[in-house]
Structures are given as structure tokens and as C-alpha cells.
Design a protein around this motif. Structure first.
Motif, mmCIF file in Angstrom:
data_model
loop_
_atom_site.group_PDB
_atom_site.id
_atom_site.type_symbol
_atom_site.label_atom_id
_atom_site.label_comp_id
_atom_site.label_asym_id
_atom_site.label_seq_id
_atom_site.Cartn_x
_atom_site.Cartn_y
_atom_site.Cartn_z
ATOM 1 N N PRO A 23 -33.662 20.358 -54.745
ATOM 2 C CA PRO A 23 -34.183 20.976 -53.516
ATOM 3 C C PRO A 23 -33.272 20.647 -52.334
ATOM 4 O O PRO A 23 -32.614 19.597 -52.317
ATOM 5 C CB PRO A 23 -35.554 20.321 -53.340
ATOM 6 C CG PRO A 23 -35.907 19.761 -54.678
ATOM 7 C CD PRO A 23 -34.604 19.447 -55.362
ATOM 8 N N LYS A 24 -33.236 21.534 -51.348
ATOM 9 C CA LYS A 24 -32.364 21.352 -50.179
ATOM 10 C C LYS A 24 -32.596 20.018 -49.480
ATOM 11 O O LYS A 24 -31.653 19.412 -48.977
ATOM 12 C CB LYS A 24 -32.566 22.493 -49.178
ATOM 13 C CG LYS A 24 -32.033 23.816 -49.651
ATOM 14 C CD LYS A 24 -30.613 23.985 -49.224
ATOM 15 C CE LYS A 24 -30.133 25.378 -49.562
ATOM 16 N NZ LYS A 24 -28.853 25.389 -50.166
ATOM 17 N N GLU A 25 -33.854 19.545 -49.430
ATOM 18 C CA GLU A 25 -34.120 18.283 -48.738
ATOM 19 C C GLU A 25 -33.446 17.101 -49.434
ATOM 20 O O GLU A 25 -33.241 16.056 -48.822
ATOM 21 C CB GLU A 25 -35.615 18.029 -48.536
ATOM 22 C CG GLU A 25 -36.453 18.010 -49.782
ATOM 23 C CD GLU A 25 -37.029 19.375 -50.168
ATOM 24 O OE1 GLU A 25 -37.861 19.387 -51.088
ATOM 25 O OE2 GLU A 25 -36.651 20.414 -49.600
ATOM 26 N N SER A 57 -30.394 17.747 -51.643
ATOM 27 C CA SER A 57 -28.960 18.084 -51.663
ATOM 28 C C SER A 57 -28.324 17.971 -50.279
ATOM 29 O O SER A 57 -27.155 17.603 -50.169
ATOM 30 C CB SER A 57 -28.725 19.466 -52.268
ATOM 31 O OG SER A 57 -29.366 20.464 -51.526
ATOM 32 N N ASN A 58 -29.077 18.244 -49.217
ATOM 33 C CA ASN A 58 -28.532 18.126 -47.861
ATOM 34 C C ASN A 58 -28.299 16.680 -47.437
ATOM 35 O O ASN A 58 -27.613 16.425 -46.447
ATOM 36 C CB ASN A 58 -29.454 18.807 -46.847
ATOM 37 C CG ASN A 58 -29.391 20.312 -46.933
ATOM 38 O OD1 ASN A 58 -28.470 20.895 -47.495
ATOM 39 N ND2 ASN A 58 -30.404 20.963 -46.378
ATOM 40 N N GLU A 59 -28.868 15.732 -48.177
ATOM 41 C CA GLU A 59 -28.729 14.308 -47.854
ATOM 42 C C GLU A 59 -27.653 13.611 -48.695
ATOM 43 O O GLU A 59 -27.500 12.398 -48.615
ATOM 44 C CB GLU A 59 -30.075 13.596 -48.054
ATOM 45 C CG GLU A 59 -31.158 14.048 -47.107
ATOM 46 C CD GLU A 59 -30.958 13.578 -45.683
ATOM 47 O OE1 GLU A 59 -30.190 12.623 -45.452
ATOM 48 O OE2 GLU A 59 -31.563 14.189 -44.785
ATOM 49 N N TYR A 117 -27.275 9.200 -51.775
ATOM 50 C CA TYR A 117 -28.440 9.903 -51.252
ATOM 51 C C TYR A 117 -29.031 9.009 -50.164
ATOM 52 O O TYR A 117 -29.440 7.886 -50.446
ATOM 53 C CB TYR A 117 -29.461 10.169 -52.353
ATOM 54 C CG TYR A 117 -30.775 10.704 -51.842
ATOM 55 C CD1 TYR A 117 -30.858 11.984 -51.305
ATOM 56 C CD2 TYR A 117 -31.925 9.932 -51.876
ATOM 57 C CE1 TYR A 117 -32.065 12.477 -50.823
ATOM 58 C CE2 TYR A 117 -33.128 10.420 -51.409
ATOM 59 C CZ TYR A 117 -33.191 11.687 -50.871
ATOM 60 O OH TYR A 117 -34.380 12.174 -50.383
ATOM 61 N N TYR A 125 -26.571 21.311 -56.405
ATOM 62 C CA TYR A 125 -27.154 22.598 -56.013
ATOM 63 C C TYR A 125 -28.488 22.860 -56.713
ATOM 64 O O TYR A 125 -29.270 23.682 -56.255
ATOM 65 C CB TYR A 125 -26.191 23.757 -56.299
ATOM 66 C CG TYR A 125 -24.950 23.727 -55.454
ATOM 67 C CD1 TYR A 125 -25.031 23.735 -54.064
ATOM 68 C CD2 TYR A 125 -23.687 23.681 -56.034
ATOM 69 C CE1 TYR A 125 -23.888 23.704 -53.278
ATOM 70 C CE2 TYR A 125 -22.542 23.653 -55.256
ATOM 71 C CZ TYR A 125 -22.653 23.663 -53.884
ATOM 72 O OH TYR A 125 -21.525 23.630 -53.105
#
Length: 113
Positions: free
Chosen positions: A19-21, A23-25, A39, A16
Motif C-alpha cells: 500500500p502507498k502508506e 511504499s511512500n515511507e 521503512y 510497488y
């Protein structure tokens, strides 16, 4: 117990802070008799019983291996390149755990260049 569930939750929480780019991966997969976090399909960090498995860039290995809580990942009876184990004493705090997670993510990002 193949891996420490509590440690898995701590690692999940550590993503968390990215950055979202990034953590979303992150995905998870059962491997090596434990759990690994990937990742973009590249292993970053994992858990085997109570130890962390961490991918580390080769040019950082010499310094990292001087840490008393680190040993080579050698479950095949010989060290595996750019993999280490970190015992429980090496990630008592969330800051210490975050350090290892960041090293693993840096390794994956470098491999994707």
C-alpha cells in the motif's frame, strides 16, 4: 561491486505491491558495504554483493534458518540478532523475493509499535 544493482532494482519494484502508506515511507541508504531499504528509518532488507540481508522477527528465526538458502548474518564473525543472509538461490522468482521483502517490512513495523 559492493552490491548487485539489478537486485536493487528488483527490490525497488517489489515495494510497488505494498500500500502507498508503506511504499511512500521506504528510503535507501548505503550501509554494511551494500545498500539497505528502510521503512520509517528501520532496516527491512538490503543487499551485500549478491546476497540479501533480511531483518526477521525473532520468533520466526528458527523456522527460517531451516531454509537451505539462508545463513546467519555474521560479517562481524558472530551472528547478529534477527538478521539473515539469503543467497541467490533463495530469491530466483519475484514471488520468492517478495516473501523476503515482506518479512523485512513486518520486522520494521513490529519495531515501530
Amino acid at each position: 561491486m559492493a552490491y548487485n544493482d539489478r537486485l536493487a532494482k528488483r527490490i525497488e519494484s517489489s515495494f510497488y505491491y505494498f500500500p502507498k502508506e508503506i511504499s511512500n515511507e521506504i528510503t535507501q541508504k548505503k550501509m554494511f558495504g551494500g545498500l539497505v531499504f528502510l521503512y520509517k528509518g528501520k532496516m527491512t532488507i538490503g543487499i551485500m554483493k549478491n546476497d540479501l540481508m533480511v531483518r526477521v522477527l525473532g520468533d520466526q528465526m528458527e523456522v527460517i534458518m531451516k531454509n537451505s538458502h539462508v545463513r546467519p548474518m555474521d560479517f562481524t564473525k558472530k551472528p547478529i540478532k534477527e538478521f539473515i543472509y539469503v543467497n541467490l538461490n533463495g530469491f530466483k522468482t519475484e514471488e520468492e523475493l517478495q516473501h523476503w521483502v515482506e518479512l523485512g517490512v513486518a520486522h520494521a513495523q513490529n519495531k515501530l509499535k
